[in-house]
Design a protein around this motif. Structure first.
Motif, mmCIF file in Angstrom:
data_model
loop_
_atom_site.group_PDB
_atom_site.id
_atom_site.type_symbol
_atom_site.label_atom_id
_atom_site.label_comp_id
_atom_site.label_asym_id
_atom_site.label_seq_id
_atom_site.Cartn_x
_atom_site.Cartn_y
_atom_site.Cartn_z
ATOM 1 N N MET A 92 -11.322 -33.055 57.235
ATOM 2 C CA MET A 92 -11.856 -34.268 57.846
ATOM 3 C C MET A 92 -13.377 -34.254 57.699
ATOM 4 S SD MET A 92 -11.310 -35.610 61.707
ATOM 5 C CE MET A 92 -10.612 -37.222 61.644
ATOM 6 N N LYS A 93 -13.942 -35.395 57.347
ATOM 7 C CA LYS A 93 -15.384 -35.503 57.166
ATOM 8 C C LYS A 93 -16.098 -35.576 58.505
ATOM 9 C CE LYS A 93 -15.165 -37.646 52.679
ATOM 10 N NZ LYS A 93 -15.562 -38.744 51.840
ATOM 11 N N LYS A 94 -17.262 -34.973 58.542
ATOM 12 C CA LYS A 94 -18.084 -34.970 59.740
ATOM 13 C C LYS A 94 -18.746 -36.337 59.926
ATOM 14 C CE LYS A 94 -22.132 -32.624 61.540
ATOM 15 N NZ LYS A 94 -23.178 -31.648 61.212
ATOM 16 N N ILE A 95 -18.743 -36.848 61.130
ATOM 17 C CA ILE A 95 -19.380 -38.130 61.427
ATOM 18 C C ILE A 95 -20.870 -37.895 61.664
ATOM 19 C CG2 ILE A 95 -19.515 -40.051 63.041
ATOM 20 C CD1 ILE A 95 -16.512 -39.676 63.521
ATOM 21 N N ILE A 96 -21.693 -38.592 60.892
ATOM 22 C CA ILE A 96 -23.146 -38.465 60.993
ATOM 23 C C ILE A 96 -23.666 -39.672 61.776
ATOM 24 C CG2 ILE A 96 -25.305 -38.277 59.707
ATOM 25 C CD1 ILE A 96 -23.369 -35.987 59.138
ATOM 26 N N PRO A 97 -24.304 -39.444 62.926
ATOM 27 C CA PRO A 97 -24.849 -40.582 63.670
ATOM 28 C C PRO A 97 -25.990 -41.242 62.889
ATOM 29 C CG PRO A 97 -25.502 -38.516 64.699
ATOM 30 C CD PRO A 97 -24.558 -38.177 63.599
ATOM 31 N N ILE A 98 -25.993 -42.549 62.880
ATOM 32 C CA ILE A 98 -27.028 -43.303 62.165
ATOM 33 C C ILE A 98 -28.221 -43.486 63.085
ATOM 34 C CG2 ILE A 98 -27.595 -45.503 61.091
ATOM 35 C CD1 ILE A 98 -24.705 -45.691 60.208
ATOM 36 N N GLU A 99 -29.389 -43.109 62.561
ATOM 37 C CA GLU A 99 -30.633 -43.204 63.327
ATOM 38 C C GLU A 99 -31.621 -44.111 62.610
ATOM 39 O OE1 GLU A 99 -31.731 -39.100 63.351
ATOM 40 O OE2 GLU A 99 -30.285 -38.587 64.907
ATOM 41 N N GLU A 100 -32.724 -44.395 63.268
ATOM 42 C CA GLU A 100 -33.771 -45.215 62.672
ATOM 43 C C GLU A 100 -34.273 -44.551 61.390
ATOM 44 O OE1 GLU A 100 -38.164 -46.966 63.813
ATOM 45 O OE2 GLU A 100 -36.768 -46.446 65.409
ATOM 46 N N GLY A 101 -34.409 -45.338 60.343
ATOM 47 C CA GLY A 101 -34.872 -44.826 59.062
ATOM 48 C C GLY A 101 -33.761 -44.398 58.133
ATOM 49 N N ASP A 102 -32.515 -44.463 58.593
ATOM 50 C CA ASP A 102 -31.382 -44.061 57.761
ATOM 51 C C ASP A 102 -30.919 -45.167 56.814
ATOM 52 O OD1 ASP A 102 -31.291 -41.534 58.828
ATOM 53 O OD2 ASP A 102 -29.562 -41.915 60.117
ATOM 54 N N TYR A 103 -31.285 -46.395 57.093
ATOM 55 C CA TYR A 103 -30.869 -47.509 56.237
ATOM 56 C C TYR A 103 -31.799 -48.699 56.428
ATOM 57 C CZ TYR A 103 -28.963 -49.893 60.327
ATOM 58 O OH TYR A 103 -28.823 -50.522 61.536
ATOM 59 N N TYR A 104 -31.660 -49.663 55.520
ATOM 60 C CA TYR A 104 -32.338 -50.950 55.661
ATOM 61 C C TYR A 104 -31.388 -52.014 55.127
ATOM 62 C CZ TYR A 104 -33.414 -50.428 50.677
ATOM 63 O OH TYR A 104 -33.316 -50.249 49.326
ATOM 64 N N TRP A 105 -31.678 -53.260 55.416
ATOM 65 C CA TRP A 105 -30.837 -54.367 54.957
ATOM 66 C C TRP A 105 -31.424 -54.945 53.671
ATOM 67 C CZ3 TRP A 105 -26.221 -54.797 57.010
ATOM 68 C CH2 TRP A 105 -26.019 -54.307 58.293
ATOM 69 N N SER A 106 -30.593 -55.088 52.646
ATOM 70 C CA SER A 106 -31.045 -55.687 51.391
ATOM 71 C C SER A 106 -31.153 -57.198 51.570
ATOM 72 C CB SER A 106 -30.062 -55.372 50.262
ATOM 73 O OG SER A 106 -28.850 -56.091 50.443
ATOM 74 N N ASP A 107 -31.783 -57.856 50.602
ATOM 75 C CA ASP A 107 -31.913 -59.315 50.643
ATOM 76 C C ASP A 107 -30.545 -59.997 50.611
ATOM 77 O OD1 ASP A 107 -34.666 -59.098 50.700
ATOM 78 O OD2 ASP A 107 -34.872 -59.333 48.523
#
Length: 52
Positions: free
Chosen positions: A1-16
């Protein structure tokens, strides 16, 4: 089973286009390459050659 990684600020952005784009910061926290050709893959995976 894959480990769940909590999403924090700086982990992603929204594309256009409205897609969530993960940053190298997130990929490094995850700890492995998923071989999906991610835009910011820090592992150097190349979709065309199927190699890192």
């Amino acid at each position: 089973m894959k480990k769940i990684i909590p999403i924090e600020e700086g982990d992603y952005y929204w594309s256009d286009e409205g897609y969530r784009v993960f940053t190298p910061q997130y990929h490094l926290k995850r700890g492995y390459c998923c071989e999906s050709g991610c835009r910011h893959c820090p592992y150097g995976y190349n979709v065309k050659t199927n190699k890192q």
